[in-house]
Design a protein around this motif. Structure first.
Motif, short mmCIF file in Angstrom:
data_model
loop_
_atom_site.label_atom_id
_atom_site.label_comp_id
_atom_site.label_asym_id
_atom_site.label_seq_id
_atom_site.Cartn_x
_atom_site.Cartn_y
_atom_site.Cartn_z
N UNK A 13 0.81 -1.21 0.00
CA UNK A 13 0.00 0.00 0.00
C UNK A 13 0.85 1.27 0.00
N UNK A 14 1.87 1.34 0.86
CA UNK A 14 2.67 2.57 0.91
C UNK A 14 3.45 2.78 -0.38
N UNK A 15 3.89 1.70 -1.02
CA UNK A 15 4.60 1.82 -2.30
C UNK A 15 3.65 2.31 -3.39
N UNK A 25 7.06 10.80 -0.20
CA UNK A 25 8.03 9.82 0.29
C UNK A 25 7.32 8.63 0.93
N UNK A 26 8.09 7.58 1.14
CA UNK A 26 7.55 6.41 1.82
C UNK A 26 7.18 6.71 3.26
N UNK A 27 7.96 7.59 3.90
CA UNK A 27 7.65 7.98 5.27
C UNK A 27 6.33 8.71 5.37
N UNK A 28 6.07 9.58 4.41
CA UNK A 28 4.79 10.31 4.38
C UNK A 28 3.65 9.32 4.16
N UNK A 48 0.13 -0.67 6.68
CA UNK A 48 0.95 -0.07 5.63
C UNK A 48 1.54 -1.10 4.68
N UNK A 49 1.67 -2.32 5.12
CA UNK A 49 2.24 -3.36 4.26
C UNK A 49 1.16 -4.19 3.54
#
Length: 68
Positions: A13-15, A25-28, A48-49
């Protein structure tokens, strides 16, 4: 609606949020997912994964990403 062509079996999901240029960014991306600001198939998602697959719809800030 943004149509996202999936190259493999899934994308985290985050990617996806980063690849669709909805975050910088990935952190955001990680932060917004943890805050419960993202919906997957109509349900608020905080993993998030999470593996997003073909046919899923991801919603964030009024934008919908359809995985094709």
């Amino acid at each position: 609606m943004i149509k996202f062509k999936l190259e493999g079996e899934f994308i985290p999901l985050i990617a996806l949020l980063k690849a669709a240029s909805l975050v910088q960014s990935g952190g955001e991306a990680q932060s917004i997912v943890e805050e419960g600001l993202v919906k997957v198939n109509g349900t608020t998602e905080d993993r998030k994964r999470l593996k997003v697959r073909i046919g899923d719809k991801v919603e964030f800030m009024g934008k919908i990403i359809e995985i094709i």
